[in-house]
Write an enzyme that holds these catalytic residues in place. Structure first.
Site, short mmCIF file in Angstrom:
data_model
loop_
_atom_site.label_atom_id
_atom_site.label_comp_id
_atom_site.label_asym_id
_atom_site.label_seq_id
_atom_site.Cartn_x
_atom_site.Cartn_y
_atom_site.Cartn_z
CG ASN A 260 -1.86 1.12 1.33
OD1 ASN A 260 -1.46 2.25 1.07
ND2 ASN A 260 -3.08 0.87 1.69
CG HIS B 19 0.69 6.08 4.89
ND1 HIS B 19 -0.13 7.07 5.36
CD2 HIS B 19 0.06 4.91 5.13
CE1 HIS B 19 -1.21 6.52 5.90
NE2 HIS B 19 -1.12 5.21 5.76
CG HIS C 213 -8.32 4.32 0.93
ND1 HIS C 213 -8.51 4.21 2.29
CD2 HIS C 213 -9.52 4.70 0.43
CE1 HIS C 213 -9.76 4.50 2.59
NE2 HIS C 213 -10.40 4.82 1.47
NE ARG D 253 -8.53 7.51 4.43
CZ ARG D 253 -9.41 7.23 5.40
NH1 ARG D 253 -10.48 7.97 5.58
NH2 ARG D 253 -9.22 6.21 6.19
NE ARG E 153 -7.51 11.29 5.64
CZ ARG E 153 -8.04 10.65 6.71
NH1 ARG E 153 -7.30 9.81 7.39
NH2 ARG E 153 -9.27 10.86 7.07
CD GLU F 190 -7.27 -0.01 0.98
OE1 GLU F 190 -7.65 0.90 1.73
OE2 GLU F 190 -6.30 -0.71 1.22
CB THR G 258 -9.64 1.86 7.15
OG1 THR G 258 -9.23 2.65 6.03
CG2 THR G 258 -10.99 1.25 6.85
CD GLU H 52 -7.08 -6.21 2.94
OE1 GLU H 52 -7.12 -6.13 1.70
OE2 GLU H 52 -6.39 -5.48 3.66
CG HIS I 268 -5.52 -1.59 9.19
ND1 HIS I 268 -6.05 -0.64 8.34
CD2 HIS I 268 -5.14 -0.95 10.29
CE1 HIS I 268 -6.01 0.53 8.93
NE2 HIS I 268 -5.46 0.38 10.13
#
Ligand code: PXP
Length: 255
Positions: free
Chosen positions: A13, A16, A49, A51, A55, A76, A107, A157, A200
């Site tokens: 992922n 970030h 993801h 959003r 962000r 996502e 999340t 998931e 996660h």
């Protein structure tokens, strides 16, 4: 069962990387570059993801990432009309439906598929025609698995956050209880005909035990890897995670 169902895939992922970029605006560091490095380092897929508040990645990142990589994109998204339209336009390999609240830092929980079963059944239907595999991000809970199977989602998931937090904070009884739930629900999900992924909060320490579930097919890992990349670089951080997963599988199943 003492043999795994298949090779355990690693989805990286890259949200970030985009978070750091967005802290200053502009283009650096580039999530596209991170996706390319992740692919070279052995990632089996890229997860991102989009959003509602943008962000992490932005709209333009989706196409840029898909153009830059040959491994699948796991997109996502929240179950909104806006995201459905975006996903159907880009047709990523997979869409992972997640709950989303503006005020949350990440999340925080799983999707309540059992509560919103009819709505979600209707919502996910067009993705099959678009060729995107749907994954429901849910808590390790039998009701949520059963509802996900009933609405025809091929993949779930399981949210590993509670297990990983308890692990990191040394609450070992709670960690063991959460681990037990993840293990049982991974088996149950497979029995229901679902492909089971886990994600996660996973780290080098919390990843090996879940890697040893024979039915788990994919782990999605982001924040920890991007943090480690600050110290050792993204490529080695991902390669190390791959090793950690492979070692755990070897220990559990031999070979
Ligand atoms: N899987 C899903 C569905 C997620 O929402 C996230 C966080 O965005 C992850 C995996 C990765 O979690 P982490 O960044 O904590 O590794």
């Amino acid at each position: 069962m003492n043999q795994p169902l298949g090779r355990l895939r690693l989805g990286v992922n890259i949200d970030h990387v985009a978070t750091i970029r967005n802290a200053r605006g502009g283009d650096n560091p580039s999530p596209v570059r991170a996706a390319i490095i992740a692919q070279q380092a052995g990632a089996d897929g890229i997860t991102a993801h989009l959003r509602e508040d943008r962000r992490h990645i932005r709209d333009g990142d989706i196409e840029a990432i898909m153009d830059a990589i040959t491994i699948p994109l796991n997109f996502e998204m929240a179950a909104t009309e806006e995201m459905q339209e975006i996903a159907l336009r880009h047709k990523p390999h997979a869409v992972c439906i997640v709950p989303e609240r503006r005020e949350e830092r990440t999340t925080e929980g799983g999707l309540d598929v059992a509560r919103d079963e009819n709505k979600l059944a209707h919502y996910i239907a067009p993705f099959a025609d678009a060729g995107s595999r749907v994954s429901m991000f849910i808590a390790a809970d039998a009701r949520q698995l059963e509802a996900s199977a009933r609405i025809g989602a091929p993949v779930v998931e399981l949210h590993a956050g509670a297990y990983c937090d308890a692990h990191a904070e040394g609450r070992f009884d709670e960690r063991d209880a959460e681990f037990d739930k993840l293990q049982k629900m991974t088996t149950y999900g497979h029995e229901l005909g679902l492909e089971v992924h886990i994600g996660h909060g996973l780290t080098y320490e919390s990843t090996p035990p879940v890697s040893a579930f024979p039915e788990v097919m994919e782990l999605n890992i982001g924040h920890f890897l991007i943090g480690e990349a600050i110290f050792m670089g993204l490529d080695p951080a991902i390669r190390r995670m791959r090793e950690v997963m492979d070692d755990a599988r070897r220990e559990a199943f031999g070979g």
